[in-house]
Motif scaffolding. Structure first.
Motif, mmCIF file in Angstrom:
data_model
loop_
_atom_site.group_PDB
_atom_site.id
_atom_site.type_symbol
_atom_site.label_atom_id
_atom_site.label_comp_id
_atom_site.label_asym_id
_atom_site.label_seq_id
_atom_site.Cartn_x
_atom_site.Cartn_y
_atom_site.Cartn_z
ATOM 1 N N THR A 333 0.832 -1.353 0.031
ATOM 2 C CA THR A 333 -0.164 -0.081 0.060
ATOM 3 C C THR A 333 0.837 1.312 -0.134
ATOM 4 N N PRO A 334 0.146 2.380 -0.251
ATOM 5 C CA PRO A 334 0.893 3.829 -0.224
ATOM 6 C C PRO A 334 1.578 3.649 1.248
ATOM 7 N N ASP A 335 1.048 3.371 2.186
ATOM 8 C CA ASP A 335 1.548 3.358 3.846
ATOM 9 C C ASP A 335 2.909 2.848 3.782
ATOM 10 N N ASP A 336 2.888 1.408 2.933
ATOM 11 C CA ASP A 336 4.429 0.974 2.830
ATOM 12 C C ASP A 336 5.239 1.674 2.312
ATOM 13 N N ALA A 337 4.802 2.390 1.161
ATOM 14 C CA ALA A 337 5.940 3.368 0.572
ATOM 15 C C ALA A 337 6.331 4.442 1.420
ATOM 16 N N ALA A 338 5.245 4.961 2.344
ATOM 17 C CA ALA A 338 5.648 6.127 3.040
ATOM 18 C C ALA A 338 6.542 5.656 4.213
ATOM 19 N N ALA A 339 6.277 4.410 4.682
ATOM 20 C CA ALA A 339 7.199 4.016 5.662
ATOM 21 C C ALA A 339 8.581 3.614 5.313
ATOM 22 N N LEU A 340 8.772 3.207 4.232
ATOM 23 C CA LEU A 340 9.964 2.888 3.538
ATOM 24 C C LEU A 340 10.894 4.163 3.407
ATOM 25 N N ALA A 341 10.235 5.232 3.023
ATOM 26 C CA ALA A 341 10.688 6.683 2.723
ATOM 27 C C ALA A 341 11.453 6.817 4.088
ATOM 28 N N GLU A 342 10.963 6.588 5.244
ATOM 29 C CA GLU A 342 11.726 6.986 6.358
ATOM 30 C C GLU A 342 13.084 6.320 6.740
ATOM 31 N N GLN A 343 13.377 5.238 5.857
ATOM 32 C CA GLN A 343 14.443 4.477 6.297
ATOM 33 C C GLN A 343 15.569 5.140 5.870
ATOM 34 N N SER A 344 16.645 5.098 6.610
ATOM 35 C CA SER A 344 17.874 5.727 6.318
ATOM 36 C C SER A 344 18.622 5.264 5.072
ATOM 37 N N TYR A 345 18.606 4.174 4.654
ATOM 38 C CA TYR A 345 19.393 3.450 3.687
ATOM 39 C C TYR A 345 18.523 3.791 2.239
ATOM 40 N N ILE A 346 17.344 4.374 2.316
ATOM 41 C CA ILE A 346 16.714 4.742 1.082
ATOM 42 C C ILE A 346 16.682 6.370 0.787
ATOM 43 N N ASN A 347 17.036 6.310 -0.347
ATOM 44 C CA ASN A 347 17.209 7.633 -1.100
ATOM 45 C C ASN A 347 15.722 8.202 -1.420
ATOM 46 N N SER A 348 14.980 7.433 -2.231
ATOM 47 C CA SER A 348 13.672 7.813 -2.489
ATOM 48 C C SER A 348 12.745 6.698 -2.988
ATOM 49 N N VAL A 349 11.370 7.044 -2.682
ATOM 50 C CA VAL A 349 10.577 5.969 -3.026
ATOM 51 C C VAL A 349 9.234 6.474 -3.887
ATOM 52 N N SER A 350 8.853 5.792 -4.783
ATOM 53 C CA SER A 350 7.453 6.225 -5.129
ATOM 54 C C SER A 350 6.462 4.825 -5.478
ATOM 55 N N PRO A 351 5.126 4.991 -5.213
ATOM 56 C CA PRO A 351 4.329 4.046 -5.541
ATOM 57 C C PRO A 351 3.969 4.041 -7.031
ATOM 58 N N GLN A 352 3.709 2.925 -7.770
ATOM 59 C CA GLN A 352 3.460 2.950 -8.905
ATOM 60 C C GLN A 352 2.218 2.006 -9.313
ATOM 61 N N ALA A 376 9.019 11.725 -6.914
ATOM 62 C CA ALA A 376 10.272 10.861 -6.890
ATOM 63 C C ALA A 376 10.623 9.964 -7.912
ATOM 64 N N TYR A 377 9.371 9.465 -8.747
ATOM 65 C CA TYR A 377 9.617 8.405 -9.785
ATOM 66 C C TYR A 377 10.439 8.910 -10.852
ATOM 67 N N PHE A 378 10.372 10.356 -11.015
ATOM 68 C CA PHE A 378 11.169 10.912 -12.263
ATOM 69 C C PHE A 378 12.453 10.620 -11.922
ATOM 70 N N ASP A 379 12.773 10.718 -10.716
ATOM 71 C CA ASP A 379 14.479 10.719 -10.216
ATOM 72 C C ASP A 379 14.690 9.212 -10.369
ATOM 73 N N ILE A 380 13.874 8.300 -9.857
ATOM 74 C CA ILE A 380 14.243 6.933 -9.554
ATOM 75 C C ILE A 380 14.253 6.368 -11.290
ATOM 76 N N ALA A 381 13.293 6.658 -12.317
ATOM 77 C CA ALA A 381 13.240 6.125 -13.431
ATOM 78 C C ALA A 381 14.137 6.959 -14.118
ATOM 79 N N GLN A 382 14.724 8.199 -13.936
ATOM 80 C CA GLN A 382 15.588 8.997 -14.563
ATOM 81 C C GLN A 382 14.797 9.508 -15.867
ATOM 82 N N LEU A 383 13.775 10.191 -15.550
ATOM 83 C CA LEU A 383 13.075 10.833 -16.670
ATOM 84 C C LEU A 383 13.035 12.136 -16.515
#
Ligand code: ADP
Ligand code: MG
Length: 648
Positions: A333-352, A376-383
């Protein structure tokens, strides 16, 4: 005084079909320096056999042959070649000139194998031909000369390396009496100048010009007498060109000469060489093309994966691609995405989340792909955006804003109109276009439909109505590394969900597996090219074997005038290599052409003819030439001079 030539109890027998012919028996003969000896006898009495043994073109089967005190039977092929080159000059009844060469080039031949430079060779050959009255025939070919002229060319050739001993086998046998007399006169002059001459004849009228007449009957000497009061002329220091060049110079000159011979032979058989080449051309072309396709395909796939972004991980619901129940898993869920975004080892997260549907602008409607993502998707996917801005609400607001790809921009807005600020209906829901990205479609595996990106919250609330996410894309911090990051993500989500109801995909893993697949594919296709090349190589070898059979006489002559086995090998090896290398170059050139053609047609997989492909092609051509040229060259070099010469 040591005899120049001494034969003791010499015999030579031939075995033909189980029957042994004693061509020579118990021959004892001494020849002094400066003598003019005629060997006479009926046809079949053994004169030529004796002559060939004297000239080291053939070996006795019994007895001893001492040349200047040395036992000739102790010498190897190359030492014998050296002996021939330095001491003997041959004059044959049938001249044995090479038809493709001019008079000068024919005369030069023995000096080539002595490593004499081209200019010195030429000057000497011209002088010798002039002495023999052929100054106006220097550049004629044998076919353009009379028999008498050809025989004089062959006398000049016998003198090229000094001609200390001239062995003439029926030198007048093919000539009319006038030309015969001219040739005899030349031999007598040479005798007076100090050359040792051994002449075979069946004609007593010819023999009486010699100082000494040795008669042979049925392989045995039956008489040996002085003809007149003999004057043995002291050798006036005959010109000897042997040993003039050092080993390396000589080797280089002989190699370049072998190359010249090879190219001349290729040029003389253009059609045959071209047809022979064909197999190599096709083989090298397919090899280069296959490598090019492999690299082109890989480049495209890697380009696709790189779009996913470095260090990126995709998370999907279910246990794997083959999980048919994945559609019912709604724990991602989007909540998972939001929780992951809090993690220190993660740069960015985007639900799709994605859906398909109609996209309408004014009166035009297209079918398209709808993506619900975050900024963040546009960064991760480099668009990168080419126009406008990202969603103004960021992650959290269900604004009706859209970012379109170039496909939509082109089809709905044309080239002149800016889409920014216009209203696009996505499944009948109006969205304001805030930005545009570049081209997405067109490459392998990519959806070619027009694509629109909207905030994932808007996707949930206005389009799909479901909290369920089909994918979350994550970018790991560079300092952490993809593999470690992936493990951490898995551990984190497993703890959150209480079970492993998701699976991850790592861009590096995909890259690795695709690289492996394309490598396998390349190898498979490459082996098809290799088989073609193998067949081409066998074709070349076949033609070279034919060539050698055709040119056996030439090989024999070259050996008679002193070519080493290595000279003969080199000549044919270079000829094969020249053919395969030319084929390789043509193949690579054609591969470039093919790649241009493929490019102009516009296939999904481009062919990239890299230096890698070119060098593999060239190396393969050389390898094929060396491998398939070796056997024919070896065969040529193994020929015995006398067998090769007498095959008419
Ligand atoms: P000449 O030159 O005196 O006419 P040759 O020396 O050519 O005679 O031949 C002498 C004998 O040896 C002949 O009987 C011939 O048939 C035989 N002979 C010569 N060369 C070969 C060979 N290569 N194989 C078998 N027999 C040979
Ligand atoms: Mg004979």
């Amino acid at each position: 005084m040591m005899h120049l030539v001494e034969l003791r109890d010499l015999g030579r027998s031939f075995t033909l079909g189980g029957e042994t012919v004693e061509a020579l028996r118990g021959i004892n003969l001494e020849i002094k320096r400066g003598e003019f000896v005629a060997l006479v006898g009926a046809s079949g009495s053994g004169k030529s056999t004796l002559m060939n043994i004297l000239g080291c073109l053939d070996a006795p089967t019994a007895g001893t042959y001492l040349f200047a005190g040395q036992d000739v039977s102790a010498l190897g092929q190359d030492a014998l070649a050296e002996l021939r080159r330095r001491h003997f000059g041959f004059v044959f009844q049938r001249y044995h000139l090479l038809n493709s060469l001019s008079a000068v080039s024919n005369v030069e031949l023995p000096a080539i194998y002595n490593g004499v430079s081209k200019s010195r060779r030429q000057a000497r050959a011209e002088r010798l031909l002039a002495q023999l009255g052929l100054e106006d025939r220097l550049h004629h070919r044998p076919m353009e000369m009379s028999g008498g002229q050809q025989q004089r060319v062959s006398i000049a050739r016998a003198l090229m390396n000094g001609g200390e001993i001239i062995l003439a086998d029926e030198p007048t046998g093919s000539l009319d009496s006038i030309n015969g007399a001219i040739v005899l006169d030349h031999l007598k002059t040479l005798h007076v100048e100090g050359h040792t001459i051994v002449m075979v004849t069946h004609d007593m009228g010819v023999a009486r010009h010699a100082d000494r007449i040795v008669e042979i009957r049925d392989g045995q000497i039956v008489s040996d007498r002085r003809n007149v009061a003999t004057v043995t002329h002291p050798s006036p220091g005959l010109v000897d060109l042997a040993g003039e060049a050092g080993f390396l110079t000589s080797f280089l000159r002989r190699t370049s000469e072998a190359a010249r011979i090879a190219f001349r032979s290729i040029a003389a058989h253009r059609l045959r060489s071209a047809l022979t080449l064909l197999g190599i051309v096709v083989g090298i072309m397919s090899l280069a093309a296959v490598i090019g396709l492999g690299e082109g395909g890989q480049a495209i796939v890697l380009d696709q994966i790189n779009r996913l972004g470095a260090n990126s991980i995709s998370i999907f619901p279910g246990t794997g691609w083959d999980d048919r129940n994945a559609g019912n898993v709604d724990t991602l869920t989007p909540d998972d995405a939001a929780a992951l975004a809090e993690q220190s080892y993660i740069n960015s997260v985007s639900p799709q989340a994605w859906d398909t549907g109609q996209l309408t602008f004014e009166s035009t409607t297209v079918d398209g792909l709808i993506n619900g993502v975050s900024n963040a998707y546009f960064d991760i996917a480099q668009l990168p955006l080419t126009q406008g801005n990202r969603f103004t609400g960021g992650e959290n607001r269900a604004l009706q804003e859209a970012i379109i790809d170039n496909n939509i921009r082109r089809t709905l807005f044309g080239n002149s109109r800016s889409p920014i600020g216009e209203i696009l209906f996505v499944k009948d829901v109006p969205f304001v276009i805030v930005g545009a990205i570049g081209e997405l479609g067109g490459s392998l595996g990519q959806d070619k439909r027009p694509q629109v990106f909207i905030p994932h919250i808007s996707m949930i609330s206005r389009i799909s109505g479901s909290q369920r996410l089909p994918e979350i894309v994550v970018r790991i911090n560079e300092s952490v590394g993809t593999d470690v990051g992936e493990k951490a993500v898995i551990a984190f989500l497993e703890k959150r969900h209480g079970t492993r109801d998701f699976f991850t995909y790592n861009s590096d893993g995909i890259r690795r597996s695709i690289e492996k697949t394309t490598r396998t594919l390349s190898m498979l296709l490459g082996s098809v090219g290799a088989v073609t090349l193998l067949v081409g190589g066998i074709g070349v070898m076949n033609i070279m074997l034919v060539t050698i059979t055709e040119r056996t006489n030439e090989i024999g002559l070259r050996m008679a005038v002193g070519a080493r086995t290595s000279d003969i090998m080199l000549q044919f090896l270079i000829e094969t290599l020249a053919i395969t290398i030319m084929g390789g170059c043509a193949g690579v050139a054609l591969a470039f052409g093919l790649s241009a053609l493929i490019h102009s047609i516009g296939t999904p997989i481009p062919m990239v003819i890299s230096w890698h492909a070119v060098s593999v092609g060239c190396v393969m051509a050389i390898v094929v030439g060396a491998v398939f040229g070796f056997l024919p060259a070896k065969k040529a070099a193994r020929l015995k001079p006398i067998d090769a010469l007498s095959r008419d």
